[in-house]
Design a protein around this motif. Structure first.
Motif, mmCIF file in Angstrom:
data_model
loop_
_atom_site.group_PDB
_atom_site.id
_atom_site.type_symbol
_atom_site.label_atom_id
_atom_site.label_comp_id
_atom_site.label_asym_id
_atom_site.label_seq_id
_atom_site.Cartn_x
_atom_site.Cartn_y
_atom_site.Cartn_z
ATOM 1 N N TYR A 263 0.844 -1.198 0.000
ATOM 2 C CA TYR A 263 0.000 0.000 0.000
ATOM 3 C C TYR A 263 0.879 1.249 0.000
ATOM 4 N N VAL A 264 0.499 2.238 -0.798
ATOM 5 C CA VAL A 264 1.180 3.531 -0.832
ATOM 6 C C VAL A 264 0.179 4.598 -0.414
ATOM 7 N N ASP A 265 0.482 5.325 0.640
ATOM 8 C CA ASP A 265 -0.405 6.357 1.164
ATOM 9 C C ASP A 265 -0.577 7.452 0.103
ATOM 10 N N PRO A 266 -1.785 7.645 -0.403
ATOM 11 C CA PRO A 266 -1.974 8.630 -1.477
ATOM 12 C C PRO A 266 -1.856 10.075 -1.017
ATOM 13 N N PHE A 267 -1.890 10.299 0.281
ATOM 14 C CA PHE A 267 -1.795 11.663 0.792
ATOM 15 C C PHE A 267 -0.452 11.948 1.446
ATOM 16 N N ALA A 268 0.491 11.056 1.278
ATOM 17 C CA ALA A 268 1.861 11.299 1.736
ATOM 18 C C ALA A 268 2.692 11.777 0.553
ATOM 19 N N ASP A 269 3.669 12.613 0.829
ATOM 20 C CA ASP A 269 4.609 13.065 -0.203
ATOM 21 C C ASP A 269 3.894 13.683 -1.399
ATOM 22 N N ARG A 270 3.077 14.661 -1.109
ATOM 23 C CA ARG A 270 2.367 15.392 -2.163
ATOM 24 C C ARG A 270 2.844 16.843 -2.180
ATOM 25 N N ASP A 271 2.424 17.559 -3.180
ATOM 26 C CA ASP A 271 2.672 18.994 -3.295
ATOM 27 C C ASP A 271 2.386 19.652 -1.941
ATOM 28 N N PRO A 272 3.346 20.381 -1.361
ATOM 29 C CA PRO A 272 3.127 20.989 -0.039
ATOM 30 C C PRO A 272 1.895 21.875 0.035
ATOM 31 N N ARG A 273 1.461 22.417 -1.074
ATOM 32 C CA ARG A 273 0.283 23.290 -1.055
ATOM 33 C C ARG A 273 -0.988 22.528 -0.711
ATOM 34 N N LEU A 274 -1.024 21.229 -0.983
ATOM 35 C CA LEU A 274 -2.196 20.427 -0.630
ATOM 36 C C LEU A 274 -2.460 20.512 0.868
#
Length: 676
Positions: free
Chosen positions: A404-415
């Motif tokens: 599983y890969v957390d879809p809300f980890a390591d995203r654009d900081p603006r999110l």
């Protein structure tokens, strides 16, 4: 127009009424703004016999500028939710209100309601009072005996920018407008006919040009505390860019926007130019290059104004840099800043945005909006990265076998600066729990109770931008409105370059905005140019030299300017019918239960997601009486969540606001917009 003129623009022979407490209780810009001054009934000659009282007329005009945050000064005018609830980034879940539920989501909006609670609000008294005060100052400034050298000219230029700013905002709602060019006397003929789109654009940009010749390029640092918020030449040329970009876009720059909806406003070119002209895009390019030349550098971040950069490495540093860019009124990329009060009211005040937008869920982020944010390395966030596109069984297996890969980890900081994310942000001193059964989501973790149209986080998310952690950030400070930022000039330039066949030059400008939050450049991060299905501009009128890049620029504008009154206008000017009709989505978020022993994992990162369609707005796609069903994680069972009241009710008329029926019926030349 005559009614508005009579009520709001006359300088009466008996002028004391114009300068009583309601009009001369002026505010100061800078840190002392909205500090009350003593006032009384005085004549216009008395007002303009002294520098301080004369400036009060102008400061009052500043107080009327558009302020996009709901607060006690504008609550109840254009609706408690504001414009952003009409785009695809956010949804209002208020069960009352104007902009969202009452008028637009339900589809009852019509010209007779184009007053309080509408997005355009043509007859808004504060707007016309601001225009009146600005002209009053222009026409009487010569009477003031004690202005310092050059001060009168500067203040007159600021007055012109107040007029231009009001007209620029109205232009994006209505198109061509009646052009007020003086403060009217009772003896004047005030029956102003509606001008064409071209005349309106020339009027606004002419004011900007006049002002830019006189105003200082920036407020000096040693004067920022006292005078931040006053117009500058940079703000004037920046506003010119915004107006020209809107005018060059397909809404007006075409001959077919109103096919099937032709009326007098179309034939008289008040709601369209009536043709396509690529030179209108070139005017945007020229205006941007004029701005960069005046700014002292023709490359990103090379001039007097530049993008706020991170002062420390990592996610926190990038988030801080972005927050400073919109939240701090004195940052080096702020071109036009508007403020209302010298100190914020309590966050618990019911007419203030923290309560309306957050506590009462009047501005809730949608999954549709959040999907636009790239990965932290700048690579696009694609459907293959979205676990909610997989079955419950597939998600369970990925969690069980650690793939599983957390879809809300390591995203654009603006999110993370726009939305609270379960397990990754703090709300009022505790970790945000937007999952089912969580303290901020409610409902039942076993699936026995599911609400998708009520509660603190009905989409699975809650607003972070502006409200922040909802802790002590407000602290009696001044919360300004970033009416125009340098990043908008960069991205507008990039867009115009794409439209005039100079796409290769556009990359550095969009990449500069991305770099500020740690994202790699477009081509470095996405060498295969994978398409992100976010925005659907109408390209039937003019084809960009690089369609992929145009859509990336529009996606970048969506991420950079979330909740800053930009996205809605982008959808309008590019005639994004598909984006207005599409159903927005949210997430039911469930904590992962191990298959081995049924243990619930509470690590703030291991979740199973079920995507659902948010209740239908009037103009969105739907099927009459169709019940929306989803298969939820608990028991892998199918449940019903809402029902479509009707099918799609989309019409192009929604691009522009209607003029009020009572004004059109006066027959002074105010034609109605198409479809209304």
């Amino acid at each position: 127009m005559k009614t508005i003129i009579y009520k709001l623009l006359f300088i009466c022979i008996v002028v004391s009424a114009l300068f009583t407490t309601s009009c001369v209780d002026e505010f100061e810009v800078g840190d002392d703004f909205l500090v009350k001054k003593p006032s009384g009934d005085v004549s216009i000659d008395k007002v303009f016999s002294d520098e301080v009282s004369a400036k009060g007329v102008l400061w009052n005009a500043y107080a009327t500028l558009h302020y996009g945050l709901t607060d006690p000064t504008n609550y109840g005018t254009t609706g408690p939710e504001g414009l952003n609830a009409l785009g695809d980034d956010f949804e209002s879940f208020l069960n009352w209100g104007g902009t969202g539920i009452t008028n637009y989501y339900s589809g009852v909006m019509n010209p007779s309601l184009e007053n309080r609670g509408s997005k355009g609000y043509y007859a808004m008294s504060s707007r016309w009072k601001g225009i009146r005060n600005a002209y009053t100052f222009i026409e009487n400034a010569d009477k003031v005996p004690n202005f310092k050298a050059g001060e009168k000219e500067r203040l007159v230029a600021e007055s012109k920018m107040i007029i231009a700013s009001h007209y620029a905002n109205m232009f994006r709602h209505f198109g061509g407008l009646p052009l007020v060019k003086k403060a009217y006397l009772p003896s004047d003929d005030s029956n102003l006919e509606r001008a064409t789109v071209e005349e309106t654009v020339n009027f606004i940009t002419g004011l900007c040009d006049d002002a830019a010749k006189v105003l200082p390029w920036q407020i000096d640092n040693d004067k920022m505390a006292a005078w931040s918020g006053r117009f500058t030449a940079a703000g004037a040329l920046g506003l010119k860019v915004r107006v020209l970009l809107f005018a060059a876009s397909p809404l007006f720059n075409s001959s077919n926007t109103w096919d099937g909806y032709e009326n007098e406003s179309v034939t008289q070119k008040q709601s369209t130019y009536g043709n396509y002209d690529s030179n209108r895009w070139q005017k945007v390019v020229d205006a941007c290059e004029e701005f960069f030349t005046r700014n002292g550098g023709n490359a990103p971040n090379s001039g007097i104004y530049y993008l706020q950069q991170a002062t420390r490495a990592g996610l926190k540093g990038y988030r801080e840099a972005y927050r400073e860019a919109y939240y701090n009124r004195s940052n080096p990329g702020m071109l036009i800043s508007v403020r209302r009060g010298d100190r914020t009211p309590s966050k618990w005040t019911y007419t203030y945005f923290p309560t309306i937008w957050v506590r009462w869920h009047g501005m809730v982020p949608t999954l549709t909006g959040l999907n636009a944010y790239a990965k932290a390395n700048g690579a696009p966030f694609l459907e293959e990265d979205m676990p909610w596109k997989k079955s419950n069984e597939e998600q369970q297996a990925a969690l069980d076998n650690s793939t599983y890969v957390d879809p809300f980890a390591d995203r654009d900081p603006r999110l993370y600066e726009v939305s609270h994310i379960s397990g990754k942000s703090s709300y009022s001193g505790r970790t945000f729990e937007g999952y089912m059964g969580g303290s901020h989501r409610g409902d039942k973790e076993d699936g026995s109770q599911i609400k998708t149209d009520a509660g603190f986080a009905p989409s699975g998310f809650s607003l972070y931008k502006w409200a922040l952690d909802f802790a002590g950030e407000f602290g009696g400070r001044t919360i300004h409105w970033p009416e125009l930022r340098l990043a908008e000039i960069y991205l507008s330039y990039a867009e115009a370059l794409v439209m005039v066949g100079r796409s290769g030059e556009a990359y550095q400008w969009i990449d500069a905005v991305r770099e500020r939050v740690g994202l790699k450049g477009i081509l470095e991060a996405n060498p295969d140019r994978k398409s992100v299905d976010i925005t659907h501009p109408d390209l039937s009128v003019a084809s960009p030299s690089d369609e992929f890049l145009l859509k990336e620029i529009l996606r970048e504008r969506k991420c950079e300017f979330a909740l800053e009154d930009v996205r809605l206008y982008d959808l309008i000017r590019w005639r994004c019918a598909e984006d207005f009709k599409k159903r927005l989505t949210g997430l039911l978020i469930w904590r992962y239960k191990k298959s081995s022993d049924g243990t619930t994992v509470n690590d703030g990162a291991s979740f199973v997601f079920n995507e659902f369609k948010i209740r239908k707005r009037f103009i969105q796609n739907g099927e009459q009486e169709k019940v929306q069903k989803i298969r939820i994680y608990p028991g892998d069972k199918e449940v019903s969540i809402n029902k479509d009241p009707h099918g799609s009710m989309w019409e192009p008329k929604w691009y522009l606001s209607a003029f009020p029926t009572n004004e059109v019926n006066k027959s002074y030349g105010l034609t109605q917009n198409p479809g209304w």
